[in-house]
Write a protein that holds these residues in place. Structure first.
Motif, mmCIF file in Angstrom:
data_model
loop_
_atom_site.group_PDB
_atom_site.id
_atom_site.type_symbol
_atom_site.label_atom_id
_atom_site.label_comp_id
_atom_site.label_asym_id
_atom_site.label_seq_id
_atom_site.Cartn_x
_atom_site.Cartn_y
_atom_site.Cartn_z
ATOM 1 N N LYS A 17 -9.970 -13.241 9.856
ATOM 2 C CA LYS A 17 -11.422 -13.294 9.722
ATOM 3 C C LYS A 17 -11.856 -14.528 8.933
ATOM 4 O O LYS A 17 -12.825 -15.207 9.289
ATOM 5 N N SER A 38 -6.097 -4.915 18.645
ATOM 6 C CA SER A 38 -7.290 -4.871 19.479
ATOM 7 C C SER A 38 -8.547 -4.826 18.623
ATOM 8 O O SER A 38 -9.547 -5.491 18.929
ATOM 9 N N SER A 41 -9.050 -8.265 17.187
ATOM 10 C CA SER A 41 -9.439 -9.171 18.266
ATOM 11 C C SER A 41 -10.904 -8.993 18.639
ATOM 12 O O SER A 41 -11.637 -9.972 18.859
ATOM 13 N N GLU A 42 -11.345 -7.759 18.724
ATOM 14 C CA GLU A 42 -12.737 -7.490 19.078
ATOM 15 C C GLU A 42 -13.698 -8.005 18.012
ATOM 16 O O GLU A 42 -14.780 -8.503 18.328
ATOM 17 N N GLU A 43 -13.304 -7.897 16.755
ATOM 18 C CA GLU A 43 -14.200 -8.310 15.673
ATOM 19 C C GLU A 43 -14.337 -9.819 15.576
ATOM 20 O O GLU A 43 -15.413 -10.332 15.283
ATOM 21 N N ASN A 45 -13.029 -12.100 18.037
ATOM 22 C CA ASN A 45 -13.000 -12.744 19.348
ATOM 23 C C ASN A 45 -11.845 -13.744 19.484
ATOM 24 O O ASN A 45 -12.031 -14.873 19.946
ATOM 25 N N ILE A 46 -10.659 -13.297 19.066
ATOM 26 C CA ILE A 46 -9.437 -14.095 19.215
ATOM 27 C C ILE A 46 -8.441 -13.262 20.026
ATOM 28 O O ILE A 46 -8.263 -12.075 19.754
#
Length: 249
Positions: A17, A38, A41-43, A45-46
């Motif tokens: 982050k 996951s 990744s969602e938080e 966007n990687i």
């Protein structure tokens, strides 16, 4: 520069982050826990993977200490830079034909608690000056407080952190057990906790000590011991003995 973070726990979450918030190029998060990967990744966007580790210029390993050596063996990219984030391991624990380093953020991390990353001290160790500059440059984009540290010094930094953070938090947990047992809201103690922490910004901790042990108030000490049992009683006696020994009471 392509950077991959390995791990899905608290440190991996916050470091990923911090990288994204400070526009540091992060290309992948890699690990075993697909659910947590996951979520990260969602938080931010990687992309993430549990199967294929991308090639990168820098890999940062954010896993438990006992897993660092094994995980470092997954990295097959030659002549890349690899850093672990442990406070208690030497950079030599990393295995493989790459440059070894450490990238240690001195903080307690929980995914549910937001942090001001700019205040986190980072301690850097590398094999050569070029790699030291790379890690310093990255850490300096995140934090205002970046320093070089040898493994010998870092061991004591981590030990101090355990006393100042982990042990203190355990005492909070024990204190809450006592308040819960008597149906006393723990919120009543938060102003006291806040003042205790704030006071050491202005006063040396040794000079800030208060309570029945430093006063050698035997009546209160005996009363408290009568109210306790088990591990809490042992902790109470040990802490009071340590306080009195420090002040030669």
């Amino acid at each position: 520069m392509q950077i991959v973070i390995i791990g899905s726990g608290n440190v991996a979450f916050h470091l990923a982050k911090a990288f994204v918030l400070n526009n540091i190029p992060l290309t992948q998060i890699f690990g075993r826990n697909e659910k947590e990967l996951s979520r990260i990744s969602e938080e931010i966007n990687i992309p993430f993977s549990t199967e294929k580790l991308d090639e990168a210029d820098l890999y940062i390993i954010c896993v438990s200490d006992h897993s660092v050596e094994d995980v470092s063996g997954f990295i097959t990219t030659k002549n890349c830079l690899v850093a672990h984030t442990s406070g208690s391991l030497p950079k030599e624990v990393l295995t493989g034909e790459y440059r070894k380093s450490s990238f240690y953020p001195l903080q307690t991390f929980s995914k549910s608690k937001a942090l001001d990353y700019s205040k986190i001290p980072f301690f850097i160790e590398a094999e050569n000056e070029e790699d030291r500059k790379i890690l310093f440059s990255i850490a300096s984009k995140i934090s205002e407080n970046v320093m070089e540290s040898t493994y010998e010094k870092r061991k004591y930094i981590h030990l101090t952190a355990v006393f100042a953070c982990n042990f203190v938090n355990h005492l909070f947990a024990r204190a809450k057990e006592i308040s819960d047992s008597q149906e006393i809201p723990f919120d009543h103690f938060l102003p006291l906790i806040d003042e205790t922490v704030q006071k050491i910004y202005e006063i040396d901790p040794k000079s800030a000590q208060t309570g029945p042990a430093v006063r050698n108030d035997k009546r209160v000490l005996e009363l408290h011991e009568q109210l306790l049992s088990g591990e809490s009683l042992e902790i109470y006696k040990t802490m009071n003995h340590s306080i009195q020994k420090m002040y030669e009471l």
